[in-house]
Design a protein around this motif. Sequence first.
Motif, PDB file in Angstrom:
ATOM      1  N   VAL A  93       0.818   9.532  -8.151  1.00  0.00           N
ATOM      2  CA  VAL A  93       0.037  10.651  -7.598  1.00  0.00           C
ATOM      3  C   VAL A  93       0.228  11.810  -6.760  1.00  0.00           C
ATOM      4  N   ASP A  94      -0.038  12.866  -6.550  1.00  0.00           N
ATOM      5  CA  ASP A  94       0.694  13.782  -5.690  1.00  0.00           C
ATOM      6  C   ASP A  94       0.724  13.252  -4.035  1.00  0.00           C
ATOM      7  N   GLY A  95       2.008  13.637  -3.637  1.00  0.00           N
ATOM      8  CA  GLY A  95       2.184  13.002  -2.136  1.00  0.00           C
ATOM      9  C   GLY A  95       2.998  11.979  -2.131  1.00  0.00           C
ATOM     10  N   MET A  96       3.307  11.250  -3.342  1.00  0.00           N
ATOM     11  CA  MET A  96       4.039  10.069  -3.317  1.00  0.00           C
ATOM     12  C   MET A  96       5.650  10.665  -3.094  1.00  0.00           C
ATOM     13  N   VAL A  97       6.267   9.722  -2.607  1.00  0.00           N
ATOM     14  CA  VAL A  97       7.758  10.090  -2.257  1.00  0.00           C
ATOM     15  C   VAL A  97       8.602   8.782  -2.628  1.00  0.00           C
ATOM     16  N   VAL A  98       9.530   8.629  -3.598  1.00  0.00           N
ATOM     17  CA  VAL A  98      10.218   7.546  -3.913  1.00  0.00           C
ATOM     18  C   VAL A  98      11.827   7.835  -3.967  1.00  0.00           C
ATOM     19  N   ALA A  99      12.560   6.777  -3.655  1.00  0.00           N
ATOM     20  CA  ALA A  99      13.869   6.662  -4.064  1.00  0.00           C
ATOM     21  C   ALA A  99      14.078   6.204  -5.273  1.00  0.00           C
ATOM     22  N   ILE A 100      14.591   6.981  -6.407  1.00  0.00           N
ATOM     23  CA  ILE A 100      14.998   6.505  -7.715  1.00  0.00           C
ATOM     24  C   ILE A 100      16.284   6.440  -7.781  1.00  0.00           C
ATOM     25  N   GLY A 119       9.603   3.070  -2.416  1.00  0.00           N
ATOM     26  CA  GLY A 119       9.019   4.379  -2.078  1.00  0.00           C
ATOM     27  C   GLY A 119       9.489   4.647  -0.547  1.00  0.00           C
ATOM     28  N   LEU A 120       9.521   5.744   0.015  1.00  0.00           N
ATOM     29  CA  LEU A 120      10.400   6.101   1.034  1.00  0.00           C
ATOM     30  C   LEU A 120       9.244   6.760   1.975  1.00  0.00           C
ATOM     31  N   GLY A 121       9.547   6.841   3.714  1.00  0.00           N
ATOM     32  CA  GLY A 121       8.614   7.401   4.400  1.00  0.00           C
ATOM     33  C   GLY A 121       9.101   7.183   5.689  1.00  0.00           C
ATOM     34  N   THR A 122       8.096   6.799   6.472  1.00  0.00           N
ATOM     35  CA  THR A 122       8.252   6.304   7.985  1.00  0.00           C
ATOM     36  C   THR A 122       9.259   4.830   7.963  1.00  0.00           C
ATOM     37  N   MET A 133       1.089  -1.133  -0.069  1.00  0.00           N
ATOM     38  CA  MET A 133      -0.047  -0.175  -0.089  1.00  0.00           C
ATOM     39  C   MET A 133       0.795   1.263  -0.037  1.00  0.00           C
ATOM     40  N   ILE A 134       0.697   2.038  -0.909  1.00  0.00           N
ATOM     41  CA  ILE A 134       1.419   3.361  -0.977  1.00  0.00           C
ATOM     42  C   ILE A 134       0.880   4.439   0.068  1.00  0.00           C
ATOM     43  N   LYS A 135       1.945   4.907   0.757  1.00  0.00           N
ATOM     44  CA  LYS A 135       1.493   5.976   1.742  1.00  0.00           C
ATOM     45  C   LYS A 135       1.831   7.309   1.245  1.00  0.00           C
ATOM     46  N   ILE A 136       0.786   8.081   1.223  1.00  0.00           N
ATOM     47  CA  ILE A 136       0.750   9.446   0.250  1.00  0.00           C
ATOM     48  C   ILE A 136       1.174  10.424   1.820  1.00  0.00           C
ATOM     49  N   LYS A 137       2.128  11.401   1.540  1.00  0.00           N
ATOM     50  CA  LYS A 137       2.554  12.221   2.630  1.00  0.00           C
ATOM     51  C   LYS A 137       1.776  13.475   2.365  1.00  0.00           C
ATOM     52  N   THR A 138       1.796  14.164   3.372  1.00  0.00           N
ATOM     53  CA  THR A 138       1.185  15.635   3.505  1.00  0.00           C
ATOM     54  C   THR A 138       2.224  16.628   3.194  1.00  0.00           C
ATOM     55  N   ALA A 139       2.030  17.852   2.719  1.00  0.00           N
ATOM     56  CA  ALA A 139       3.096  18.838   2.228  1.00  0.00           C
ATOM     57  C   ALA A 139       4.137  18.821   3.801  1.00  0.00           C
ATOM     58  N   GLU A 140       3.420  18.894   4.963  1.00  0.00           N
ATOM     59  CA  GLU A 140       4.066  19.006   6.201  1.00  0.00           C
ATOM     60  C   GLU A 140       5.180  17.595   6.346  1.00  0.00           C
ATOM     61  N   GLU A 141       4.731  16.694   5.892  1.00  0.00           N
ATOM     62  CA  GLU A 141       5.670  15.419   5.952  1.00  0.00           C
ATOM     63  C   GLU A 141       6.725  15.563   4.931  1.00  0.00           C
ATOM     64  N   ILE A 142       6.326  15.893   3.967  1.00  0.00           N
ATOM     65  CA  ILE A 142       7.368  16.150   2.621  1.00  0.00           C
ATOM     66  C   ILE A 142       8.582  16.950   3.426  1.00  0.00           C
TER      67      ILE A 142
END
Length: 272
Positions: A193-200, A169-172, A1-10
């Motif tokens: 989609v907006d809010g995704m964060v990945v390591a390429i 993907g990247l996050g917590t 499951m992809i975890k979408i990040k908020t602007a603050e989390e980004i």
Amino acid sequence: MIKIKTAEEIELMRESALVVSRTLGMLASEIKPGANPLKLDKMAEEFIREQGATPGFLGMYDFPNTLNWSPNAQVVHGIPNNDPLKDGDIISVDCGALKNGFYGDHAYTFEVGEVTEDTRKLLRVTKESLYIGIREFKAGNRVGDVGYAIQRYCESYGYGVVRELVGHGLGTELHEDPQMPNYGKRGRGKKFVDGMVVAIEPMINMGTRRIKQLNDGWTILTADGKPSAHFEHDVALIDGKPELLSTFQYIYDALGIQSDEEEEFRSKKLQL
């Protein structure tokens, strides 16, 4: 499951990414013939902690060090040792940091002294392929679009694109969905989609794409013993476009390199 990040989390993730960026920049001026990898690994650990973060790799899955240290034919996941760097080596340094509950994770392949022209070309093409892939990380595109772009570019030079190891993907967590292969077909895979964060992170071999693993359970090598290069950025999807959270600018400042390669992926000027 992809975890979408908020602007603050980004923005918190940008802080984590820049901890790694500064650490790689600190190491850049230390990576030279005669340098001791274990000493540099300890320097990196201390430098990360001084920034109010903890090393992201140290102890994860029982990995013994702060840095993935992968010279020459090592692709990734190499373990630092006491073997001094030699003139003509290349060294892929992959580093992670955890701050404010979020991970930063990116990599750069350094030249040690004077490397061959063929090796320098491999590094150039691999880094170019990273940005080619990042351009495809935009709203409406899919995972396969990024992989296809990287694969097509690198294979046009006759290089091998590693299949078994991929971006993510990247996050917590250090590794989240989606997986981000460096190969693929257009229009396939999960939609961005907006809010995704990945390591390429293209991992590109001068020869065969095939790999093998050492008995240490970590180190990945090219099957033919030819060099491999690895470059990695952390990227967020904001307003439909890729936004770099990490930077190589600290490295470039340390090495006296002029580059504007990152500018198209920043909505605001980087504050170093």
